[in-house]
Design a protein around this motif. Structure first.
Motif, PDB file in Angstrom:
ATOM      1  N   ARG A   6       0.836  -1.213   0.000  1.00 31.90           N
ATOM      2  CA  ARG A   6       0.000   0.000   0.000  1.00 31.90           C
ATOM      3  C   ARG A   6       0.867   1.259   0.000  1.00 31.90           C
ATOM      4  O   ARG A   6       2.048   1.230   0.329  1.00 31.90           O
ATOM      5  CB  ARG A   6      -0.962  -0.020   1.168  1.00 31.90           C
ATOM      6  N   ALA A   8       0.255   5.193   1.588  1.00 32.15           N
ATOM      7  CA  ALA A   8      -0.682   5.853   2.508  1.00 32.15           C
ATOM      8  C   ALA A   8      -0.317   7.320   2.700  1.00 32.15           C
ATOM      9  O   ALA A   8       0.105   7.725   3.770  1.00 32.15           O
ATOM     10  CB  ALA A   8      -0.675   5.112   3.841  1.00 32.15           C
ATOM     11  N   PRO A   9      -0.468   8.121   1.660  1.00 32.49           N
ATOM     12  CA  PRO A   9      -0.047   9.518   1.760  1.00 32.49           C
ATOM     13  C   PRO A   9      -1.006  10.387   2.564  1.00 32.49           C
ATOM     14  O   PRO A   9      -2.185  10.069   2.702  1.00 32.49           O
ATOM     15  CB  PRO A   9      -0.052   9.968   0.294  1.00 32.49           C
ATOM     16  N   SER A  10      -0.460  11.465   3.079  1.00 31.48           N
ATOM     17  CA  SER A  10      -1.264  12.516   3.715  1.00 31.48           C
ATOM     18  C   SER A  10      -1.298  13.688   2.750  1.00 31.48           C
ATOM     19  O   SER A  10      -0.250  14.229   2.421  1.00 31.48           O
ATOM     20  CB  SER A  10      -0.611  12.960   5.022  1.00 31.48           C
ATOM     21  N   GLU A  42      -4.490   9.356   4.262  1.00 32.07           N
ATOM     22  CA  GLU A  42      -4.301   9.613   5.697  1.00 32.07           C
ATOM     23  C   GLU A  42      -4.543  11.104   5.960  1.00 32.07           C
ATOM     24  O   GLU A  42      -3.620  11.903   5.953  1.00 32.07           O
ATOM     25  CB  GLU A  42      -2.905   9.160   6.129  1.00 32.07           C
ATOM     26  N   TYR A 186      -2.305   8.900  14.473  1.00 34.11           N
ATOM     27  CA  TYR A 186      -1.695   8.177  13.353  1.00 34.11           C
ATOM     28  C   TYR A 186      -1.333   6.752  13.753  1.00 34.11           C
ATOM     29  O   TYR A 186      -1.615   5.799  13.034  1.00 34.11           O
ATOM     30  CB  TYR A 186      -0.448   8.940  12.863  1.00 34.11           C
ATOM     31  N   VAL A 190      -3.080   3.745  11.612  1.00 29.06           N
ATOM     32  CA  VAL A 190      -2.269   3.014  10.638  1.00 29.06           C
ATOM     33  C   VAL A 190      -2.334   1.508  10.902  1.00 29.06           C
ATOM     34  O   VAL A 190      -2.419   0.697   9.978  1.00 29.06           O
ATOM     35  CB  VAL A 190      -0.813   3.561  10.644  1.00 29.06           C
ATOM     36  N   ARG A 204       7.791   2.021   3.271  1.00 30.83           N
ATOM     37  CA  ARG A 204       7.624   3.463   3.491  1.00 30.83           C
ATOM     38  C   ARG A 204       8.981   4.062   3.834  1.00 30.83           C
ATOM     39  O   ARG A 204       9.965   3.347   4.023  1.00 30.83           O
ATOM     40  CB  ARG A 204       6.597   3.709   4.612  1.00 30.83           C
ATOM     41  N   LEU A 208       9.841   6.738   9.383  1.00 27.33           N
ATOM     42  CA  LEU A 208       8.824   6.087  10.207  1.00 27.33           C
ATOM     43  C   LEU A 208       9.347   4.833  10.915  1.00 27.33           C
ATOM     44  O   LEU A 208       8.600   4.163  11.634  1.00 27.33           O
ATOM     45  CB  LEU A 208       7.593   5.757   9.355  1.00 27.33           C
TER      46      LEU A 208
HETATM   47  N1  GLU Z   1       0.729   9.129   6.007  1.00 31.73           N
HETATM   48  C1  GLU Z   1       2.112   8.951   6.331  1.00 31.73           C
HETATM   49  C2  GLU Z   1       2.934  10.000   5.589  1.00 31.73           C
HETATM   50  O1  GLU Z   1       2.486  10.535   4.591  1.00 31.73           O
HETATM   51  C3  GLU Z   1       2.646   7.581   5.953  1.00 31.73           C
HETATM   52  C4  GLU Z   1       2.131   6.537   6.835  1.00 31.73           C
HETATM   53  C5  GLU Z   1       2.659   5.150   6.565  1.00 31.73           C
HETATM   54  O2  GLU Z   1       3.093   4.830   5.445  1.00 31.73           O
HETATM   55  O3  GLU Z   1       2.583   4.347   7.498  1.00 31.73           O
HETATM   56  O4  GLU Z   1       4.021  10.278   6.024  1.00 31.73           O
END
Ligand code: GLU
Length: 315
Positions: A6, A8-10, A42, A186, A190, A204, A208
């Motif tokens: 996946r 998962a952008p913000s 996100e 978050y 997540v 990612r 993180l």
């Molecule tokens: N939404 C997060 C971001 O844009 C990424 C979260 C993830 O990949 O777990 O930095």
């Protein structure tokens, strides 16, 4: 279970080449494995997320040639799902209300620095409040909900960084799973979402990496199976700082609008990913080249010269 990855952008800004590289690598990993690739939005940070950025994001990803399976989950629409998970943690006795303000935590913290995303280590001020004290404080302030960090080292095998350990209780302390505006944090969202989507592999940015032990503790508490993790080193500017969304020159939308061929952009992203030398390339060719072993193990520097040459920019 077959591979499910996946992105998962913000949507807090236009995506830059560093974000695009993370999306591309996740997509390549999934497609090279013959698996599925999902998108998740996100957007829990309502103040910073804008619909315009989301439109741009979809256009950018499609332009790069990425596609995804299933309808993307949108976190701002999943409050009920997060509430259930929070209620489960309450039943298990793993969370408690916290009335502290940021300033109070900063004053009470014995160690000045925790992890930058959480601020100073939480000193546990509200961990042992009596029911009477909770009722009293709740009259004037809505509490956040904190997860009781489990003691000791929490380790996992990262696909890029190898064995990675962190003592969450010492470094971070009990951490927020529901903010005091009632929104899931978050860290909670997540975990709940990756589990709900049966994600097998999370690729990612390694900014993180230090969040993962906290997430693993939530997986453990909720009895969920964690995915494999692949934390890729970030792309840094020549100044050694990570690329930021505000650096317009690196925004994918900008390159797209300037009419730069997508194969050139893919060539550059491939060079930053151990998959090429910067010459133009198609996305199909990258699927053939992709091997997780080729992922860079150290931060990549976006050298101006390579950037200009790959994108065909003058001077
Ligand atoms: N939404 C997060 C971001 O844009 C990424 C979260 C993830 O990949 O777990 O930095």
């Amino acid at each position: 279970m077959s591979f499910r990855g996946r992105f998962a952008p913000s949507p807090t800004g236009r995506i830059h080449l560093g974000n695009a590289r993370s999306a591309l690598l996740g997509w390549l990993q999934a497609r090279a494995a013959g698996g599925q690739f999902l998108m998740r939005i996100e957007d829990l940070d309502r103040a910073r997320c804008k619909p315009q950025f989301l439109d741009d994001l979809y256009q950018d990803l499609e332009w790069l040639g990425l596609d995804w399976d299933e309808t993307p989950l949108v976190q701002s629409q999943r409050n009920d799902v997060y509430r259930e998970a929070l209620e489960e943690l309450e039943r298990l006795g793993r969370v408690y209300p916290c009335f502290c303000t940021r300033a109070e935590i900063a004053r009470a913290a014995s160690a000045p620095h925790g992890l930058s995303d959480e601020g100073p280590r939480y000193p546990g001020t509200c961990a042992a409040l009596s029911p009477e004290a909770v009722a009293e404080r709740a009259r004037t302030r809505v509490p956040a909900l904190r997860f009781q960090a489990a003691p000791g080292e929490w380790c996992f095998e990262d696909g890029v960084h190898g064995r990675t350990c962190q003592d969450v209780a010492t470094l971070v302390g009990d951490f927020v799973v529901r903010r005091n505006d009632g929104v899931a944090s978050y860290q909670l969202a997540v975990v709940v979402d990756d589990a709900a989507s049966h994600i097998t592999d999370v690729l990612r940015g390694d900014d993180l990496l230090t969040s993962t032990p906290r997430q693993l503790q939530i997986y453990g508490a909720l009895g969920l199976t964690p995915p494999r993790f692949w934390h890729v080193p970030l792309v840094l500017g020549e100044d050694g700082k990570r690329l930021a969304k505000r650096e317009g020159a690196f925004a994918v939308a900008e390159l797209r609008e300037r009419g730069i061929a997508v194969e050139r952009v893919l060539g550059l992203l491939a060079a930053w990913s151990g998959l090429g030398d910067g010459t133009p390339v198609t996305i199909q060719e990258l699927v053939r080249r992709f091997r997780p072993e080729l992922l860079p193990r150290a931060p990549v520097v976006a050298r101006e010269a390579l950037l200009k040459e790959a994108l065909g920019l003058e001077g």
